[in-house]
Design an enzyme around this catalytic site. Structure first.
Site, short mmCIF file in Angstrom:
data_model
loop_
_atom_site.label_atom_id
_atom_site.label_comp_id
_atom_site.label_asym_id
_atom_site.label_seq_id
_atom_site.Cartn_x
_atom_site.Cartn_y
_atom_site.Cartn_z
N LEU A 45 13.70 22.19 8.07
CA LEU A 45 12.81 21.71 9.31
C LEU A 45 13.55 20.53 9.73
CD1 LEU A 45 9.42 21.91 7.18
CD2 LEU A 45 10.31 23.40 8.80
N PRO A 46 13.13 20.49 11.21
CA PRO A 46 13.73 19.21 11.94
C PRO A 46 13.41 17.85 11.67
CG PRO A 46 11.97 20.30 13.41
CD PRO A 46 12.15 21.08 12.00
N THR B 68 16.95 17.28 7.01
CA THR B 68 17.30 16.02 6.69
C THR B 68 15.93 15.22 7.13
OG1 THR B 68 19.55 16.90 7.32
CG2 THR B 68 18.99 14.35 7.71
N LYS C 278 23.16 12.53 2.77
CA LYS C 278 23.07 13.00 4.13
C LYS C 278 23.11 11.84 5.10
CE LYS C 278 23.08 16.27 7.28
NZ LYS C 278 22.18 17.16 7.44
N LYS D 20 17.90 11.25 15.90
CA LYS D 20 16.86 11.27 14.78
C LYS D 20 17.54 10.83 13.38
CE LYS D 20 15.95 14.66 12.40
NZ LYS D 20 16.25 15.10 11.14
#
Length: 322
Positions: free
Chosen positions: A96-97, A127, A202, A277
């Site tokens: 998912l974003p 992430t 990450k 983001k």
């Protein structure tokens, strides 16, 4: 928001609350049981496809039904909601974003935790904020499920070729079960520690990636303005101490490399909005840990400005044009 939502993905997992040795062997015996996948965007779709190629039945869903057709044509069973995915599988992968998307997919009215089975393995490859991963882990544990964070590096190209790198956080005794599935989609599956550590790695990686891409773009632009041929400059950089991934694998200058977004008007790849983001998440974690990140902060500002000036849906390497 629609562009972001298309990036989402989901994951399942089969895990009985019994002795870890027995649980692992049981999962091995049932290794070809259905795997759930939520989020069929640029990354999720090729990831789910690689599960199918490896013989796993896939139960899939996405907030945009039209994105499901391709995977359905390849043999996946498409359902209406994350809850339906959980009802039909006990190993689930999500891609998912953003943090709000993950929260909604797991805990919303039609979320995974509404119908999750005890012992289900939940692998989130989004992430997101490490704190949200920890929250989802607690919520999953209350339902008798196990949550692991497993964000990826490598981009759409690596996803298509099953060459992603997975950074995995969660109970160490569950790592083998997760690795079985993740190895179908990636070349490297690395255990990082408890829940949230995969996200931590990450965010560090993407902050360095952004800084490196900006530096590569500035360097290439300077060389071009000094009269250097960009291909020659890139060749020399890539045999010298300035070489980096952004220069030798993902060069931001049109015409220097084939098969990268800069060769396709910066279409595809990792969009600027998502990089901004991720840098925002890195900035938040740096603030929370009282860590100075002057270059990371500047990179965040640059990508935020790019998003407001027409580059939001272009690959992050378009910073060269900006």
């Amino acid at each position: 928001m629609a562009a972001l939502a298309r990036a989402s993905r989901y994951v399942f997992r089969w895990n009985k609350r019994v002795d870890p040795t027995f649980a692992l062997s049981t999962r091995s015996m049932a290794s070809k049981t259905p795997v759930g996948f939520v989020g069929l965007g640029n990354m999720g779709s090729p990831m789910a496809t690689n599960l199918l190629k490896n013989g796993y039945p896939v139960i899939a869903t996405d907030v945009f039904p039209e994105t499901c057709k391709e995977i359905e044509d390849l043999g996946a069973h498409v359902v209406d909601s994350p809850a339906d995915v959980a009802d039909k599988s006990d190993r689930i992968i999500t891609m998912l974003p953003s943090s709000p998307d993950v929260i909604e997919v797991f805990t919303g009215p039609s979320g995974i935790l509404k119908k999750v089975k005890k012992g289900t393995l939940l692998i989130d490859s989004s992430t997101i904020d490490p704190a949200v991963s920890k929250e989802m882990s607690v919520a999953a544990e209350k339902m008798g499920a196990v949550f692991m964070d497993a964000p990826v590096s490598g981009g759409v190209g690596a996803a298509s070729l099953a060459k992603l790198t997975f950074m995995v956080g969660g109970p160490e005794e569950e790592f083998n079960a997760a690795q079985e599935l993740l190895s179908c989609m990636g070349a490297n599956v690395v255990y990082c520690g408890q829940v949230g550590t995969g996200q931590a790695v990450k965010l560090c990686n993407n902050m360095l990636l952004a800084i490196g891409m900006i530096g590569t773009a500035e360097t290439m632009n300077l060389g071009i303005r000094l009269g250097l041929d960009p291909k020659l400059l890139a060749k020399i950089l890539n045999m010298s101490s300035g070489r980096c991934w952004s220069s030798d694998t993902y060069n931001p200058v049109p015409g220097v490399m084939e098969g990268v977004p800069s060769a396709n008007n910066y279409q595809g790849g990792f969009v600027t909005t998502l990089m901004a983001k991720d840098l925002g998440l890195a900035q938040n974690t740096a603030t929370n840990t009282k860590t100075a990140i002057p270059l990371g902060s500047l990179a965040h500002q640059i990508y935020r400005v790019m998003g407001s000036r027409g580059y939001a849906n272009k690959d992050f390497s378009s910073v060269f044009q900006f």
